[in-house]
Design an enzyme around this catalytic site. Structure first.
Site, PDB file in Angstrom:
ATOM      1  N   PRO A  89      12.616  65.196  39.631  1.00 44.40           N
ATOM      2  CA  PRO A  89      11.456  65.114  38.735  1.00 44.40           C
ATOM      3  C   PRO A  89      10.556  66.336  38.872  1.00 44.40           C
ATOM      4  O   PRO A  89       9.707  66.593  38.023  1.00 44.40           O
ATOM      5  CB  PRO A  89      10.740  63.835  39.189  1.00 44.40           C
ATOM      6  N   GLU A 116      13.776  59.060  48.888  1.00 49.01           N
ATOM      7  CA  GLU A 116      12.651  59.966  48.595  1.00 49.01           C
ATOM      8  C   GLU A 116      13.141  61.336  48.152  1.00 49.01           C
ATOM      9  O   GLU A 116      12.341  62.224  47.827  1.00 49.01           O
ATOM     10  CB  GLU A 116      11.752  60.119  49.828  1.00 49.01           C
ATOM     11  N   ARG A 154      29.465  68.087  25.375  1.00 49.53           N
ATOM     12  CA  ARG A 154      29.674  68.055  23.921  1.00 49.53           C
ATOM     13  C   ARG A 154      29.629  69.451  23.307  1.00 49.53           C
ATOM     14  O   ARG A 154      30.039  69.649  22.174  1.00 49.53           O
ATOM     15  CB  ARG A 154      28.674  67.113  23.241  1.00 49.53           C
ATOM     16  N   ASP A 169      22.295  69.957  14.841  1.00 48.03           N
ATOM     17  CA  ASP A 169      21.497  69.020  15.623  1.00 48.03           C
ATOM     18  C   ASP A 169      20.085  69.540  15.868  1.00 48.03           C
ATOM     19  O   ASP A 169      19.841  70.754  15.796  1.00 48.03           O
ATOM     20  CB  ASP A 169      22.159  68.774  16.991  1.00 48.03           C
TER      21      ASP A 169
HETATM   22  C1  LIG Z   1      12.947  58.179  43.736  1.00 43.27           C
HETATM   23  S1  LIG Z   1      13.422  59.781  43.266  1.00 43.27           S
HETATM   24  C2  LIG Z   1      12.568  60.768  44.420  1.00 43.27           C
HETATM   25  C3  LIG Z   1      11.275  61.234  43.876  1.00 43.27           C
HETATM   26  C4  LIG Z   1      10.539  62.181  44.802  1.00 43.27           C
HETATM   27  N1  LIG Z   1      10.042  61.500  45.965  1.00 43.27           N
HETATM   28  C5  LIG Z   1       9.385  62.786  44.034  1.00 43.27           C
HETATM   29  O1  LIG Z   1       8.397  62.096  43.826  1.00 43.27           O
HETATM   30  O2  LIG Z   1       9.489  63.931  43.567  1.00 43.27           O
HETATM   31  C6  LIG Z   1      15.102  59.865  43.839  1.00 43.27           C
HETATM   32  C7  LIG Z   1      15.963  60.883  43.120  1.00 43.27           C
HETATM   33  O3  LIG Z   1      16.037  60.582  41.750  1.00 43.27           O
HETATM   34  C8  LIG Z   1      16.276  61.772  41.005  1.00 43.27           C
HETATM   35  N2  LIG Z   1      15.273  61.834  39.929  1.00 43.27           N
HETATM   36  C9  LIG Z   1      14.203  61.030  39.795  1.00 43.27           C
HETATM   37  N3  LIG Z   1      13.502  61.305  38.709  1.00 43.27           N
HETATM   38  C10 LIG Z   1      14.142  62.312  38.093  1.00 43.27           C
HETATM   39  C11 LIG Z   1      13.900  63.061  36.896  1.00 43.27           C
HETATM   40  N4  LIG Z   1      12.839  62.821  36.143  1.00 43.27           N
HETATM   41  N5  LIG Z   1      14.780  64.037  36.560  1.00 43.27           N
HETATM   42  C12 LIG Z   1      15.849  64.299  37.338  1.00 43.27           C
HETATM   43  N6  LIG Z   1      16.122  63.634  38.477  1.00 43.27           N
HETATM   44  C13 LIG Z   1      15.288  62.656  38.860  1.00 43.27           C
HETATM   45  C14 LIG Z   1      16.213  62.936  41.984  1.00 43.27           C
HETATM   46  O4  LIG Z   1      17.516  63.345  42.315  1.00 43.27           O
HETATM   47  C15 LIG Z   1      15.504  62.313  43.192  1.00 43.27           C
HETATM   48  O5  LIG Z   1      15.883  62.927  44.399  1.00 43.27           O
END
Ligand SMILES: C[S@@+](CC[C@H](N)C(=O)[O-])C[C@H]1O[C@@H](n2cnc3c(N)ncnc32)[C@H](O)[C@@H]1O
Length: 257
Positions: A89, A116, A154, A169
């Site tokens: 994220p 996490e 794709r 698209d």
């Molecule tokens: C619970 S999340 C961890 C979030 C992290 N503690 C933070 O707040 O930045 C677990 C995993 O989900 C994935 N993830 C969660 N949200 C994401 C997003 N918006 N885009 C891409 N990957 C995401 C990532 O690989 C992350 O390590």
């Protein structure tokens, strides 16, 4: 193209990559998706891949060692150098432009976090890029990896039955796509616009461009300011705005305010 996915849920990733356009791309040998489970590289008897976070607090963190060994095995499995993406994220927001650039690489790998997330030292040393699919938090990187695989898969030459469909698209030329209609021509919900039944390809292309410009103006004005418009496109958008101002509001108008 080859995509390696490092995930604690390899079955889920294989299932995602087996259906629809991406599944067909694999069958046509345009795309190869391989999975790597860090648990297979854990060395203790519990096959641990995570530990508590230094400094305290809730939640576990994916440890360096099982991931380091997994990534080494993954890198060694094919000759091409691999561009490693960590789904996070906190990453740069995924866009169609970034998808197109990734789709041109011969090989990428997608690292899916859980808990996490991943030990920061591993990310700093191994990862080439962090990508986010939006400003919200998923419980794992797998859904985000599936999004990347679909969007990239794709675009492989021959994956879509009609190559032109990707060119039309949304985002491919900085605009949203025009509206589309299927059978029947007349329905209680309305009729298909006359021009689309005319067989006049120039008029249809003009109508579609006008709708694309208009929709982008209504829904994503930020895209229009980034793209800029030449004089003919500006004139077409003005025509759309005049028509829009004089038509009855729809439920979509209510939804978009
Ligand atoms: C619970 S999340 C961890 C979030 C992290 N503690 C933070 O707040 O930045 C677990 C995993 O989900 C994935 N993830 C969660 N949200 C994401 C997003 N918006 N885009 C891409 N990957 C995401 C990532 O690989 C992350 O390590």
């Amino acid at each position: 193209m080859r995509i390696d996915v490092v995930s604690l849920f390899p079955d889920f990733m294989r299932q995602c990559a087996a259906v629809g356009v991406v599944g067909r791309a694999q069958q046509r040998e345009l795309l190869q998706v391989e999975t790597w489970n860090p648990r297979d590289y854990a060395t203790d008897r519990h096959r641990s891949v995570d530990s508590s976070s230094y400094g305290g607090g809730p939640g576990m963190v994916m440890m360096i060692e099982p991931l380091r060994t997994t990534l080494a095995a993954m890198r060694a499995a094919a000759a091409e150098p691999v561009h490693l993406v960590y789904l996070s994220p906190q990453g740069t927001r995924l866009t169609q432009g970034r998808v197109e650039a990734l789709a041109r690489l011969p090989r990428i790998a997608l690292l899916c976090g859980r808990y996490e997330g991943v030990d920061e030292r591993l990310l700093a040393h191994e990862v080439d890029e962090e990508l986010s699919i939006g400003d919200y938090v998923l419980s794992g990187g797998e859904l985000a990896a599936a999004v990347v695989i679909d969007a990239v898969g794709r675009l492989q030459d021959g994956a879509l039955n009609d190559a032109q469909s990707a060119e039309q698209d949304s985002f491919s030329d900085g605009l949203l796509d025009c509206p589309h209609y299927a059978k029947p021509v007349h329905d209680a919900l309305g009729s298909v616009p006359e021009v689309l039944l005319s067989g006049d390809h120039a008029a249809i292309a003009r109508w579609r461009l006008k709708q694309s410009l208009g929709r982008t103006w209504l829904r994503r004005p930020d895209l229009l300011s980034q793209r800029g418009l030449d004089a003919p496109s500006r004139a077409l958008l003005d025509e759309f705005r005049r028509e829009h101002a004089s038509r009855r509001p729809t439920r979509q108008d209510d939804a978009t305010g």
